[in-house]
Write a protein that holds these residues in place. Structure first.
Motif, mmCIF file in Angstrom:
data_model
loop_
_atom_site.group_PDB
_atom_site.id
_atom_site.type_symbol
_atom_site.label_atom_id
_atom_site.label_comp_id
_atom_site.label_asym_id
_atom_site.label_seq_id
_atom_site.Cartn_x
_atom_site.Cartn_y
_atom_site.Cartn_z
ATOM 1 N N ILE A 60 28.146 45.562 -2.789
ATOM 2 C CA ILE A 60 28.001 45.352 -1.354
ATOM 3 C C ILE A 60 29.315 45.758 -0.684
ATOM 4 O O ILE A 60 30.406 45.532 -1.221
ATOM 5 N N ASP A 61 29.219 46.385 0.468
ATOM 6 C CA ASP A 61 30.390 46.883 1.173
ATOM 7 C C ASP A 61 31.268 45.731 1.657
ATOM 8 O O ASP A 61 30.758 44.706 2.126
ATOM 9 N N PRO A 62 32.594 45.862 1.567
ATOM 10 C CA PRO A 62 33.479 44.795 2.055
ATOM 11 C C PRO A 62 33.300 44.471 3.534
ATOM 12 O O PRO A 62 33.654 43.371 3.974
ATOM 13 N N SER A 63 32.764 45.428 4.316
ATOM 14 C CA SER A 63 32.568 45.150 5.737
ATOM 15 C C SER A 63 31.172 44.614 6.045
ATOM 16 O O SER A 63 30.814 44.478 7.214
ATOM 17 N N ALA A 64 30.398 44.274 5.008
ATOM 18 C CA ALA A 64 29.052 43.726 5.241
ATOM 19 C C ALA A 64 29.150 42.506 6.159
ATOM 20 O O ALA A 64 30.020 41.649 5.997
ATOM 21 N N LYS A 65 28.248 42.430 7.121
ATOM 22 C CA LYS A 65 28.382 41.427 8.173
ATOM 23 C C LYS A 65 28.188 39.994 7.686
ATOM 24 O O LYS A 65 28.635 39.051 8.345
ATOM 25 N N VAL A 66 27.554 39.838 6.531
ATOM 26 C CA VAL A 66 27.435 38.482 5.997
ATOM 27 C C VAL A 66 28.809 37.884 5.741
ATOM 28 O O VAL A 66 29.015 36.677 5.912
ATOM 29 N N PHE A 67 29.785 38.707 5.367
ATOM 30 C CA PHE A 67 31.128 38.213 5.082
ATOM 31 C C PHE A 67 31.892 37.842 6.348
ATOM 32 O O PHE A 67 32.754 36.966 6.333
ATOM 33 N N HIS A 68 31.612 38.533 7.434
ATOM 34 C CA HIS A 68 32.426 38.404 8.638
ATOM 35 C C HIS A 68 31.792 37.530 9.711
ATOM 36 O O HIS A 68 32.511 36.863 10.468
ATOM 37 N N TYR A 69 30.463 37.526 9.784
ATOM 38 C CA TYR A 69 29.801 36.785 10.860
ATOM 39 C C TYR A 69 28.725 35.826 10.362
ATOM 40 O O TYR A 69 28.010 35.227 11.160
ATOM 41 N N GLY A 70 28.619 35.685 9.042
ATOM 42 C CA GLY A 70 27.848 34.580 8.475
ATOM 43 C C GLY A 70 26.348 34.642 8.642
ATOM 44 O O GLY A 70 25.698 33.590 8.612
ATOM 45 N N GLN A 71 25.780 35.828 8.813
ATOM 46 C CA GLN A 71 24.324 35.905 8.894
ATOM 47 C C GLN A 71 23.751 35.745 7.480
ATOM 48 O O GLN A 71 23.672 36.694 6.706
ATOM 49 N N ALA A 72 23.375 34.517 7.163
ATOM 50 C CA ALA A 72 22.822 34.197 5.848
ATOM 51 C C ALA A 72 21.956 32.955 5.973
ATOM 52 O O ALA A 72 22.386 31.945 6.543
ATOM 53 N N ILE A 73 20.742 33.024 5.446
ATOM 54 C CA ILE A 73 19.817 31.894 5.461
ATOM 55 C C ILE A 73 19.172 31.770 4.085
ATOM 56 O O ILE A 73 19.182 32.714 3.286
ATOM 57 N N PHE A 74 18.595 30.602 3.818
ATOM 58 C CA PHE A 74 17.937 30.413 2.527
ATOM 59 C C PHE A 74 16.873 29.336 2.628
ATOM 60 O O PHE A 74 16.752 28.640 3.632
ATOM 61 N N GLU A 75 16.103 29.202 1.567
ATOM 62 C CA GLU A 75 15.126 28.132 1.420
ATOM 63 C C GLU A 75 15.274 27.524 0.033
ATOM 64 O O GLU A 75 15.874 28.118 -0.871
ATOM 65 N N GLY A 76 14.725 26.337 -0.147
ATOM 66 C CA GLY A 76 14.663 25.698 -1.456
ATOM 67 C C GLY A 76 13.232 25.274 -1.727
ATOM 68 O O GLY A 76 12.628 24.556 -0.922
ATOM 69 N N MET A 77 12.682 25.723 -2.844
ATOM 70 C CA MET A 77 11.299 25.425 -3.222
ATOM 71 C C MET A 77 11.274 25.152 -4.728
ATOM 72 O O MET A 77 12.264 25.378 -5.422
ATOM 73 N N LYS A 78 10.133 24.693 -5.219
ATOM 74 C CA LYS A 78 9.973 24.491 -6.647
ATOM 75 C C LYS A 78 8.578 24.911 -7.104
ATOM 76 O O LYS A 78 7.610 24.808 -6.349
ATOM 77 N N ALA A 79 8.511 25.362 -8.351
ATOM 78 C CA ALA A 79 7.235 25.593 -9.031
ATOM 79 C C ALA A 79 7.113 24.572 -10.151
ATOM 80 O O ALA A 79 8.119 24.197 -10.783
ATOM 81 N N TYR A 80 5.886 24.116 -10.406
ATOM 82 C CA TYR A 80 5.613 23.081 -11.391
ATOM 83 C C TYR A 80 4.514 23.566 -12.333
ATOM 84 O O TYR A 80 3.644 24.349 -11.936
ATOM 85 N N LYS A 81 4.533 23.069 -13.561
ATOM 86 C CA LYS A 81 3.484 23.430 -14.523
ATOM 87 C C LYS A 81 2.701 22.178 -14.901
ATOM 88 O O LYS A 81 3.303 21.152 -15.257
ATOM 89 N N ASP A 82 1.377 22.251 -14.830
ATOM 90 C CA ASP A 82 0.557 21.103 -15.196
ATOM 91 C C ASP A 82 0.282 21.103 -16.699
ATOM 92 O O ASP A 82 0.741 21.968 -17.446
ATOM 93 N N GLU A 83 -0.484 20.114 -17.149
ATOM 94 C CA GLU A 83 -0.744 19.963 -18.582
ATOM 95 C C GLU A 83 -1.629 21.063 -19.145
ATOM 96 O O GLU A 83 -1.752 21.205 -20.362
ATOM 97 N N ASP A 84 -2.279 21.833 -18.268
ATOM 98 C CA ASP A 84 -3.110 22.951 -18.712
ATOM 99 C C ASP A 84 -2.373 24.286 -18.618
ATOM 100 O O ASP A 84 -2.996 25.345 -18.683
ATOM 101 N N ASP A 85 -1.056 24.231 -18.418
ATOM 102 C CA ASP A 85 -0.193 25.412 -18.350
ATOM 103 C C ASP A 85 -0.394 26.241 -17.083
ATOM 104 O O ASP A 85 0.056 27.393 -17.025
ATOM 105 N N ALA A 86 -1.037 25.683 -16.079
ATOM 106 C CA ALA A 86 -1.138 26.364 -14.791
ATOM 107 C C ALA A 86 0.119 26.088 -13.975
ATOM 108 O O ALA A 86 0.690 24.989 -14.049
ATOM 109 N N VAL A 87 0.567 27.075 -13.214
ATOM 110 C CA VAL A 87 1.769 26.953 -12.388
ATOM 111 C C VAL A 87 1.363 26.738 -10.933
ATOM 112 O O VAL A 87 0.466 27.425 -10.422
#
Length: 355
Positions: A60-87
């Motif tokens: 990634i370029d050193p001048s990428a705007k994420v480094f200088h102006y903080g444009q960054a977002i995210f999410e947090g999620m989870k996947a689970y597996k049941d007793e029948d191996d379905a996700v």
């Protein structure tokens, strides 16, 4: 949840999986990642063709705007597996909507549903062996987007990168959690970006949390920025208070994240006949309840921790230990929620989505 069409995504499989090198019984949260990642760029005003490829660093370029102006977002999620191996996923539509609400607030392009949800479905099919059975086991999902456009002019980027990485997980916190109520520092302010899952929100918490750690506390209960009289969030979690047999949690606002776990616990509490009120709780009210014995529980709620009981809190020079309660509301709500997530109880809400 439909997968993205095969001709609309490139898939490059890894030569040999590293899954057999992983000790799934001793996982530190967020340190181990699966074999593949999803990458999709936005440039020239359009979303490009997404790729699922081996997990690897990228340039990634050193001048990428994420480094200088903080444009960054995210999410947090989870996947689970049941007793029948379905996700299964849990309310992925809510994460998708919140991600795009964060993107809009940060002047970033919204991610189309076929790339976010369709691409997620496809990568989880490839990585399904990383989802382990058993309550407490999960695959943590981290969708995120950063500004990779170059230049240090203070303006939104024209080039962004959306990615999904996956990490096998057990519990997030371990041991007892004691908190300090914030008197000076704030997590967010009216008109700000507190309701967005922007990376800078979390960076701003690190210093006051470090100070709390040095005093023997694990987290902070944040108060409102204007008066520091309203209790708002606990660390990176939404927070609940039980006074006598009534459960309280703050309403969402520009300062408070609209947590998926939070809204799910509210719905379960209402279904189960728990007296729950979505209203602000004042510091003075909490102190009075702690002193007269009516404060029974405090707990945080979030994707990573699910439900995390708080054993005590400090305010100014006073420390208050909470009573130890068998069959607490926190444990009841956590069991009822996780039983739905792991398909051990009927999902009467229609929250779970099969991969």
């Amino acid at each position: 949840m439909d997968s993205i069409k095969r001709n609309e995504i490139d898939i490059v499989k890894i030569g040999a999986s590293k899954i057999n090198e992983v000790d799934f019984e001793n996982l530190a949260f967020g340190n181990i990642f699966t074999d593949h990642m999803l990458v999709c760029d936005f440039k020239d005003g359009n979303w490009q063709k997404p790729t699922i490829k081996p997990y690897e660093p990228f340039l990634i370029d050193p001048s990428a705007k994420v480094f200088h102006y903080g444009q960054a977002i995210f999410e947090g999620m989870k996947a689970y597996k049941d007793e029948d191996d379905a996700v299964w996923l849990f309310r992925p539509d809510e994460n998708f909507k919140r991600f795009n609400a964060s993107a809009k607030r940060m002047a970033m392009p919204e991610v189309p549903e076929d790339i976010f949800l369709g691409g997620l479905n496809e990568i989880l099919k490839i990585e399904k062996e990383w989802v382990k059975k058993g309550k407490g086991n999960s695959l943590y999902i981290r969708p995120f987007m950063i500004a990779v456009g170059t230049g240090v002019v203070a303006a939104p980027s024209s080039h962004y990168r959306f990615m999904i990485i996956l990490s096998p997980a057990k519990s997030y916190y371990s041991g007892e959690v004691k908190v300090v109520i914030a008197e000076h520092f704030s997590r967010a302010a009216n008109g700000g970006i507190g309701a967005a899952k922007a990376a800078g929100n979390y960076a701003a918490q690190f210093y006051p949390t470090k100070l709390a750690n040095e005093e023997g506390f694990q987290q902070i209960i944040w108060t409102d920025d204007a008066t520091h009289t309203k209790l708002e969030e606990a660390g990176t979690m939404n927070v609940f208070f039980r006074i006598n047999d009534t459960l309280f949690t703050a309403p969402t606002s520009e300062r408070i994240l609209d947590g998926v776990t939070r809204k799910s616990l509210i719905a379960i509490a209402e279904r189960d006949g728990i007296d729950i009120k979505v209203q602000s709780v004042l510091v003075s009210e909490l102190l009075e309840a702690a002193k007269n014995g009516s404060l029974k529980e405090i707990f945080g709620a979030g994707t990573a921790a699910v439900v995390n009981p708080i054993v005590g809190f400090s305010y100014k020079d006073d420390y208050f230990e909470l009573p130890k309660i068998e069959n607490s509301m926190a444990s009841q709500l956590k069991d009822n929620l996780t039983n739905i997530q792991y398909k051990l109880a009927e999902d009467t809400f229609g929250w779970t989505v099969k991969i």
